[in-house]
Design a protein around this motif. Sequence first.
Motif, PDB file in Angstrom:
ATOM      1  N   ALA A  72     -80.410  82.779  34.777  1.00  0.00           N
ATOM      2  CA  ALA A  72     -80.425  83.592  36.572  1.00  0.00           C
ATOM      3  C   ALA A  72     -79.220  83.013  37.647  1.00  0.00           C
ATOM      4  O   ALA A  72     -79.129  83.705  38.381  1.00  0.00           O
ATOM      5  CB  ALA A  72     -81.691  82.713  36.916  1.00  0.00           C
ATOM      6  N   ALA A  75     -76.413  84.634  36.367  1.00  0.00           N
ATOM      7  CA  ALA A  75     -76.503  86.602  36.674  1.00  0.00           C
ATOM      8  C   ALA A  75     -76.225  86.797  38.271  1.00  0.00           C
ATOM      9  O   ALA A  75     -75.361  87.680  38.915  1.00  0.00           O
ATOM     10  CB  ALA A  75     -77.547  86.447  36.413  1.00  0.00           C
ATOM     11  N   HIS A  76     -76.817  85.273  38.978  1.00  0.00           N
ATOM     12  CA  HIS A  76     -76.269  85.295  40.525  1.00  0.00           C
ATOM     13  C   HIS A  76     -74.365  85.325  40.480  1.00  0.00           C
ATOM     14  O   HIS A  76     -74.227  86.137  41.561  1.00  0.00           O
ATOM     15  CB  HIS A  76     -76.722  84.519  41.359  1.00  0.00           C
ATOM     16  CG  HIS A  76     -76.352  84.141  42.681  1.00  0.00           C
ATOM     17  ND1 HIS A  76     -76.755  85.229  43.766  1.00  0.00           N
ATOM     18  CD2 HIS A  76     -75.771  83.735  43.329  1.00  0.00           C
ATOM     19  CE1 HIS A  76     -76.503  85.031  44.561  1.00  0.00           C
ATOM     20  NE2 HIS A  76     -75.839  83.553  44.931  1.00  0.00           N
ATOM     21  N   GLY A  80     -75.200  89.568  40.341  1.00  0.00           N
ATOM     22  CA  GLY A  80     -76.375  90.030  40.188  1.00  0.00           C
ATOM     23  C   GLY A  80     -76.459  91.195  39.864  1.00  0.00           C
ATOM     24  O   GLY A  80     -77.006  92.288  39.870  1.00  0.00           O
ATOM     25  N   GLN A  81     -75.048  92.026  38.678  1.00  0.00           N
ATOM     26  CA  GLN A  81     -75.724  93.219  38.024  1.00  0.00           C
ATOM     27  C   GLN A  81     -76.956  93.676  36.719  1.00  0.00           C
ATOM     28  O   GLN A  81     -77.413  91.811  37.053  1.00  0.00           O
ATOM     29  CB  GLN A  81     -74.080  93.034  37.447  1.00  0.00           C
ATOM     30  CG  GLN A  81     -72.989  93.176  37.935  1.00  0.00           C
ATOM     31  CD  GLN A  81     -72.221  93.017  37.653  1.00  0.00           C
ATOM     32  OE1 GLN A  81     -71.690  94.121  36.457  1.00  0.00           O
ATOM     33  NE2 GLN A  81     -70.653  92.384  36.829  1.00  0.00           N
ATOM     34  N   ASN A  82     -77.015  94.303  37.051  1.00  0.00           N
ATOM     35  CA  ASN A  82     -78.341  94.539  35.875  1.00  0.00           C
ATOM     36  C   ASN A  82     -78.268  94.326  35.010  1.00  0.00           C
ATOM     37  O   ASN A  82     -78.611  93.586  34.608  1.00  0.00           O
ATOM     38  CB  ASN A  82     -78.880  95.897  36.611  1.00  0.00           C
ATOM     39  CG  ASN A  82     -79.030  96.739  37.936  1.00  0.00           C
ATOM     40  OD1 ASN A  82     -79.926  95.621  38.558  1.00  0.00           O
ATOM     41  ND2 ASN A  82     -78.704  97.374  38.099  1.00  0.00           N
ATOM     42  N   LYS A  85     -78.622  90.281  35.119  1.00  0.00           N
ATOM     43  CA  LYS A  85     -80.160  89.892  34.890  1.00  0.00           C
ATOM     44  C   LYS A  85     -80.822  90.387  33.891  1.00  0.00           C
ATOM     45  O   LYS A  85     -81.951  89.840  33.571  1.00  0.00           O
ATOM     46  CB  LYS A  85     -80.599  90.880  36.422  1.00  0.00           C
ATOM     47  CG  LYS A  85     -79.630  89.775  37.561  1.00  0.00           C
ATOM     48  CD  LYS A  85     -80.833  90.234  39.211  1.00  0.00           C
ATOM     49  CE  LYS A  85     -80.110  92.403  38.622  1.00  0.00           C
ATOM     50  NZ  LYS A  85     -81.281  92.844  40.284  1.00  0.00           N
TER      51      LYS A  85
END
Length: 246
Positions: A72, A75-76, A80-82, A85
């Motif tokens: 997480a 991903a941040h 924050g790309q899908n 995530k």
Amino acid sequence: MNAKAGSLPLPEIDIEEFRKVVRTRRSIRRFTDEPIPEAVLEDCLELATLAPNSSNLQPWEFFVVRTPELKAELAHACLGQNAAKTAAALIVVVARPDSWRAHARQALEDWPEEKLPPIVEKYYRKVAPIHYNQGPLGILGLAKKAAGLAVGITRPVPRGPYSNCEMKIWATKSTALAAQNLMLALRAHGYDSCPMEGFDEHRVKKLINLSGKGLVTMVLAAGRRAENGVYNRQYRFDQRQMVHYL
């Protein structure tokens, strides 16, 4: 005694199966929550490291992130790309322009045949330390560049790497080949990936405790593609624009 690699029979290759792997590989933006089996991931990483690379110095590292908390955070850091995530795993692909010296020694220690050819020993003990070493403040690199310009007037000579910046390019080229092997291996196993360049490298390095002069070449999202994982139809420019026959 080990059989020479060139004497081993080559297996039959189905070009249509390979074509399916290449043509169905897409940059997937959304994944399902299905995990990637450990054995599949290990096999893909092994195939990645079989990629061709400069002087077999293998200037790469792979950091596989699967723990939910760290994933997480990563991903941040990937804005924050899908793809980041929703991925089952995030693999940080790192180029190591600073590993050549240790890997040159290891290449001799790990030589797979009974007898080490003199030309191989000479290369890793004498040639590589000159070719890749840039010296303090890049002074040796500048000297090699001047010598190359002079000698190159009369005959072909290697042109670089002549600086720490060129060493970064050198390492990144081989690492990108390994990353492509990794993406194709995932597709062959029925999984998919998305190579991401949009990330905060400083934060990514901190999250994986990357030391030394490692360069984050890409963060690879991997998993099983979701039904809405492909955003657009694939297209390429006319091949005649890019391919030249001389």
